[in-house]
Write an enzyme that holds these catalytic residues in place. Structure first.
Site, short mmCIF file in Angstrom:
data_model
loop_
_atom_site.label_atom_id
_atom_site.label_comp_id
_atom_site.label_asym_id
_atom_site.label_seq_id
_atom_site.Cartn_x
_atom_site.Cartn_y
_atom_site.Cartn_z
NE ARG A 1 70.54 16.11 -5.67
CZ ARG A 1 71.30 15.90 -6.29
NH1 ARG A 1 72.89 15.59 -6.17
NH2 ARG A 1 70.75 15.53 -7.36
CG HIS B 1 69.02 12.25 -3.05
ND1 HIS B 1 68.79 11.51 -4.91
CD2 HIS B 1 68.26 12.94 -2.68
CE1 HIS B 1 68.10 12.92 -5.38
NE2 HIS B 1 68.36 13.00 -4.59
CB VAL C 1 65.36 5.67 -2.43
CG1 VAL C 1 64.88 3.86 -2.84
CG2 VAL C 1 64.82 6.37 -3.17
CD GLU D 1 66.97 1.37 3.66
OE1 GLU D 1 67.54 2.44 2.89
OE2 GLU D 1 67.89 0.48 3.44
CG ASN E 1 70.80 8.34 -6.58
OD1 ASN E 1 69.91 10.31 -5.74
ND2 ASN E 1 70.05 7.35 -5.66
CG HIS F 1 66.41 23.43 -3.06
ND1 HIS F 1 65.21 22.94 -4.82
CD2 HIS F 1 66.65 21.64 -3.34
CE1 HIS F 1 65.53 21.38 -4.59
NE2 HIS F 1 65.97 21.02 -3.98
CB SER G 1 73.64 33.30 -0.10
OG SER G 1 72.46 33.50 -0.22
CG ASP H 1 70.72 32.10 3.34
OD1 ASP H 1 70.26 31.32 2.32
OD2 ASP H 1 71.84 32.78 2.11
#
Length: 329
Positions: A68, A72, A76, A80, A99, A197, A251, A256
């Site tokens: 994640r 993120h 933005v 970098e 965040n 997700h 899970s 998966d």
């Protein structure tokens, strides 16, 4: 007349040639390639991989936050490393509401320190983040892909840019498509990357409105399966601000394709998950991945991750290679 046709043909040929050269230049201008550090720091990718495996052996839930974090970062200012920077006034991306639940920064610090010890000033924090995301997915039984490296690190972080550029779990399909398109990603990338997700947790405040006051009349989201909604209400009270729930129950520690089955059954955790059924193209992809055969999700995920990893990259002499990921040199 023949001369005129020849001139027109030559003009068209030159225009096509210039277009191809332009596209070629843009591709090379990015300066990214798989194995960028093969000569300058050949042990770099092995160091990252070992660090991820060690971290996930201790805590299997850390894989999803590492994935994640790369997402993120890229949305933005591009990929970098700006999400890693810290400012004394706390006006950095880390402190933007989307965040605040990110974690795993200490793992990145440890990996960067190990890479710096091996090859000082060579491997960027943004590349470390890209490699960590891939290795975390693999460690959770997901697909592998060739990670393009060669990024350099930015020097700017801004809390308001994070607020403005990160997709929201409350977004509808139109907003999601628009935001992804602004980053050079299409509808397929949207639905494929949403498949991330399949691992990790979501927090109660992000679904409270779906459960208790969706239209301002004390109702629940009609697009949410009633049995699933009742289950969520049993675990998320209206004032709950801390409880974390599995986005892919059963899970959530394994990468998966079960996420797509849940979405097809109206059991997507976020409104943004449910929204994938509101567009014919994204819905079609969701339903295709629920089949017992013919799923392309693992292959597609690697392709979309590579594509996302090219957003706004700094290469060549742009930016810098940070010595420590939390601060500029």
């Amino acid at each position: 007349m023949a001369a005129l046709h020849m001139n027109i043909s030559c003009l068209i040929f030159l225009q096509v040639l210039l277009l191809l050269l332009s596209l070629f230049a843009q591709t090379n201008a990015q300066g990214l390639k798989v194995g960028f550090y093969d000569n300058t720091c050949p042990k770099a990718e092995g160091i990252v991989k070992k660090s991820v495996l060690d971290a996930i052996k201790k805590d299997r839930t850390i894989g999803a936050p590492l994935l994640r974090m790369f997402f993120h970062d890229c949305f933005v200012r591009g990929c970098e490393g700006s999400v890693l920077l810290e400012l004394k006034n706390k006006k950095d991306e880390k402190n933007a509401p989307p965040n605040l639940s990110l974690r795993g920064f200490e793992i990145i610090d440890n990996v960067k320190a190990a890479v710096e010890k091996e090859c000082p000033g060579v491997v960027s924090c943004s590349d470390v983040l890209a490699l960590l995301a891939r290795d975390a997915v693999v460690a959770l039984n997901g697909p592998s892909w060739g990670v393009e490296t060669g990024r350099r690190d930015g020097r700017v972080t801004n809390i308001n840019e994070a607020r403005a550029n990160l997709p929201s779990p409350f977004d509808n399909i139109t907003s999601l498509i628009t935001q992804f398109r602004s980053k050079g990603l299409d509808k397929k990338d949207l639905v494929v990357l949403s498949g991330g997700h399949t691992v990790g947790n979501g927090h109660c405040p992000l679904i409270t409105n779906r459960l208790y006051n969706f239209t301002g009349k004390g109702d629940s989201d009609p697009n949410l399966d009633t049995e699933y909604a009742a289950n969520l209400r049993g675990r998320c009270k209206p004032t709950d601000t801390t409880t974390a729930l599995e986005m892919d129950p059963g899970s959530f520690k394994t990468f998966d394709k079960s996420y797509f089955k849940l979405v097809s059954q109206r059991r997507g955790f976020f409104q943004s998950d449910a929204a994938l059924l509101d567009n014919q193209e994204t819905k079609s992809y969701v339903l295709k991945q629920t089949k017992s055969y013919g799923s392309t999700f693992f292959k597609d995920f690697g392709v979309s991750m590579v594509k996302m990893g090219r957003i706004g990259v700094l290469t060549g002499r742009a930016g810098e290679v940070r010595k420590k990921c939390r601060m500029v040199n």
